[in-house]
Design an enzyme around this catalytic site. Structure first.
Site, PDB file in Angstrom:
ATOM      1  N   CYS A 123     -33.119 -58.218 -57.562  1.00 13.18           N
ATOM      2  CA  CYS A 123     -32.144 -57.192 -57.189  1.00 13.18           C
ATOM      3  C   CYS A 123     -31.899 -56.195 -58.315  1.00 13.18           C
ATOM      4  O   CYS A 123     -31.438 -55.081 -58.068  1.00 13.18           O
ATOM      5  CB  CYS A 123     -30.823 -57.843 -56.762  1.00 13.18           C
ATOM      6  SG  CYS A 123     -30.033 -58.819 -58.060  1.00 13.18           S
ATOM      7  N   GLU A 187     -27.439 -64.950 -67.752  1.00 14.63           N
ATOM      8  CA  GLU A 187     -27.403 -65.468 -66.381  1.00 14.63           C
ATOM      9  C   GLU A 187     -28.636 -66.316 -66.100  1.00 14.63           C
ATOM     10  O   GLU A 187     -29.722 -66.052 -66.609  1.00 14.63           O
ATOM     11  CB  GLU A 187     -27.262 -64.308 -65.380  1.00 14.63           C
ATOM     12  CG  GLU A 187     -28.377 -63.280 -65.450  1.00 14.63           C
ATOM     13  CD  GLU A 187     -29.367 -63.407 -64.318  1.00 14.63           C
ATOM     14  OE1 GLU A 187     -29.262 -64.387 -63.559  1.00 14.63           O
ATOM     15  OE2 GLU A 187     -30.251 -62.557 -64.217  1.00 14.63           O
ATOM     16  N   GLN A 193     -36.309 -67.018 -61.261  1.00 18.65           N
ATOM     17  CA  GLN A 193     -37.190 -65.992 -60.702  1.00 18.65           C
ATOM     18  C   GLN A 193     -38.467 -65.842 -61.529  1.00 18.65           C
ATOM     19  O   GLN A 193     -39.548 -65.656 -60.974  1.00 18.65           O
ATOM     20  CB  GLN A 193     -36.425 -64.663 -60.613  1.00 18.65           C
ATOM     21  CG  GLN A 193     -35.312 -64.712 -59.568  1.00 18.65           C
ATOM     22  CD  GLN A 193     -34.266 -63.627 -59.760  1.00 18.65           C
ATOM     23  OE1 GLN A 193     -34.088 -63.093 -60.866  1.00 18.65           O
ATOM     24  NE2 GLN A 193     -33.565 -63.285 -58.695  1.00 18.65           N
ATOM     25  N   ALA A 269     -25.600 -65.079 -46.084  1.00 19.50           N
ATOM     26  CA  ALA A 269     -25.299 -66.476 -46.408  1.00 19.50           C
ATOM     27  C   ALA A 269     -26.379 -67.102 -47.287  1.00 19.50           C
ATOM     28  O   ALA A 269     -26.658 -68.295 -47.191  1.00 19.50           O
ATOM     29  CB  ALA A 269     -25.148 -67.283 -45.115  1.00 19.50           C
TER      30      ALA A 269
END
Length: 517
Positions: A123, A187, A193, A269
């Site tokens: 993202c 993070e 990833q 979700a």
């Protein structure tokens, strides 16, 4: 008689002064340009042999082929864009779903300028890691690919992307895996990833190759080490937590309402929603509405958070949920806007009632034109920069310690990469020694085989012994070559060995003749 003959064989193999004087190409030169692969004028069978793209997917190279490529001077590069360099509207045009990472890597490698490739698309960043022997051709190919995929002119892309090569590219990936290049420093999601990027690169249809897959694996190990040996991952260290901090900080200003009293809805979700609920619950918020296309994942979240009152609404009830909410978080994988000005107006949300929209998805779920409506305040991932600035400041000391660890891991990979330059010389030395061993052994065993007292088993023993003597002779020089620490020392060692064993002497055959006379 037979044992004295055997000794003659071994003496000829081990002690011949001309044993390393036959001509050979200079394998120590490691910066040779690899010929670009192309499908033009090449049939499918030959393309498969050459490792080129066939029907969109390259044939998986053998271990030996990958090693040969790596030893020919493949250099690592990265071209990408992240939240630090590019606006979200540019990033979303290049975003690639994880399921397509390998397919697009094969696309990038299909023309031959790029030998190895791996894609990391999240993202907050889109990065293409690749290795090639000709940086200029490879960079041109990657820019061509990015322009085709995004539909943006190269001039626009160049204003938004970053390009790094060699040690700089290695260091960048180490910082990414360590969480030091993330919007929220430390993070943990980015490490997962990067790990997926590595796992995809070594799949049957992956394009990781010898160099890139090793780099990605080292980066994963580096990220794990940083998080286990420092406190950089302690506390709130995710995009979701930053979104919660932002909405909490702006609640009174935008909504004139305490955050604890705000009615909350989350659209989606997935993993980001789970993290959102974790951080919302930690702040004492116990009522949350989840809007999703199906019931399965929201029901899993209900089980994971038994202390939170989670109301599940299917997507056809989205606007009813929005109309009852003060803050709406969006975290879906939809390529289109879920909420924008037009849909807000169509559903009666233009009355001026305060509404905060927090979009943490890329591509964006909330259209920027929604800010044109009275009372509506949208935020996206770019707005999280101010929120995380204070987290970065608090982690400066941990960042310094983490960077020291990452430097160790980066040096480890760089040292391994540099050691590949010695492989051609090592192979050449072994092949040359074995060739002359076989030549001398053949001469003598031809005579020994005429002796009826010499059995095949004894001849095999002589052959094994000759191999052992040659291997022991080569052990010292090859160990010296591998132990060379710096590039300069390694190049000096390569030069010494080439000179010592006459590996570059194209006239060595005639030299042997002169010695015999």
């Amino acid at each position: 008689m037979k044992f004295s003959s055997a000794l003659v064989v071994l003496a000829a193999i081990a002690g011949g002064s001309s044993a390393f004087q036959s001509p050979a190409p200079n394998a120590a030169r490691t910066n040779g340009r690899l010929m670009a692969a192309t499908m033009d004028g090449t049939d499918v069978g030959q393309a498969a042999v050459n490792g080129k793209a066939v029907n969109g997917t390259r044939r998986k190279k053998t271990k030996q082929e990958r090693l040969e490529l790596a030893s020919k001077g493949l250099q690592v590069h990265v071209i990408g864009l992240s939240i630090h360099h590019a606006q979200v509207d540019v990033r979303e045009k290049l975003a690639i779903p994880e399921a397509e990472w390998n397919n697009q890597s094969n696309n990038l490698c299909s023309t031959g300028q790029v030998e190895e490739a791996a894609i990391l698309s999240t993202c907050n960043r889109f990065e293409m890691y690749y290795s090639a022997s000709d940086a200029h051709d490879a960079n041109a190919r990657v820019m061509e690919y990015l322009a085709e995929r995004s539909g943006l002119p190269v001039s626009t892309l160049r204003r938004n992307i970053f390009m790094l090569s060699g040690d700089d590219a290695v260091w960048h990936l180490m910082r990414v895996a360590g969480g030091l290049d993330s919007l929220v420093v430390g993070e943990g999601q980015i490490l997962s990833q990067v790990r997926q990027c590595h796992l995809h690169s070594i799949e049957d249809d992956g394009c990781g190759g010898k160099v890139l897959s090793r780099l990605l694996n080292n980066a994963v190990a580096a990220g794990k080490r940083v998080r286990s040996e420092t406190n950089i991952s302690k506390g709130s260290v995710s995009i979701s937590s930053a979104a919660v901090e932002l909405s909490e900080a702006m609640c009174m200003k935008d909504l004139n309402l305490p955050f604890s009293e705000a009615r909350l809805t989350v659209v989606g979700a997935g993993t980001m929603t789970r993290l959102l609920i974790t951080h919302l619950a930690s702040r004492g918020l116990e009522r949350i509405t989840i809007v999703n296309r199906s019931m399965a994942r929201p029901m899993e979240l209900q089980e994971q958070f038994p202390d939170v009152d989670i109301e599940i609404v299917l997507e056809d009830g989205l606007w009813d949920a929005v109309s009852r909410s003060d803050i709406v978080y969006t975290a879906t994988s939809s390529p289109d806007y879920v909420i924008d000005k037009t849909s807000l107006v169509e559903n009666g949300m233009d009355s001026g009632r305060p509404l905060m929209l927090v979009d943490i998805a890329v591509p964006r779920n909330i259209g920027p034109d929604s800010s044109e409506l009275p009372g509506v305040t949208p935020y996206n991932v770019d707005d999280l920069k101010a929120v995380v600035a204070k987290n970065t400041a608090m982690r400066q000391r941990e960042m310094i310690e983490a960077e020291n660890l990452l430097h160790d891991e980066a040096r480890s990979f760089i040292g391994w990469r540099q050691s590949l330059s010695a492989i051609p010389t090592i192979n050449q030395l072994q092949e040359r020694a074995n060739m002359f061993r076989q030549e001398e052994l053949k001469k003598c065993t031809r005579k020994l085989s005429q002796n009826d007292n010499f059995s095949d088993r004894e001849l095999e023993a002589v052959e094994r012994l000759s191999r052992g003597i040659v291997n022991k002779m080569l052990h010292g020089p090859m160990s010296h070559l591998r132990r060379a620490e710096s590039v300069e020392k390694k190049q000096a060692a390569l030069s010494e060995l080439s000179s010592m064993f006459r590996l570059d002497d194209d006239q060595s055959g005639r030299g042997r003749g002169r010695r015999r006379r």
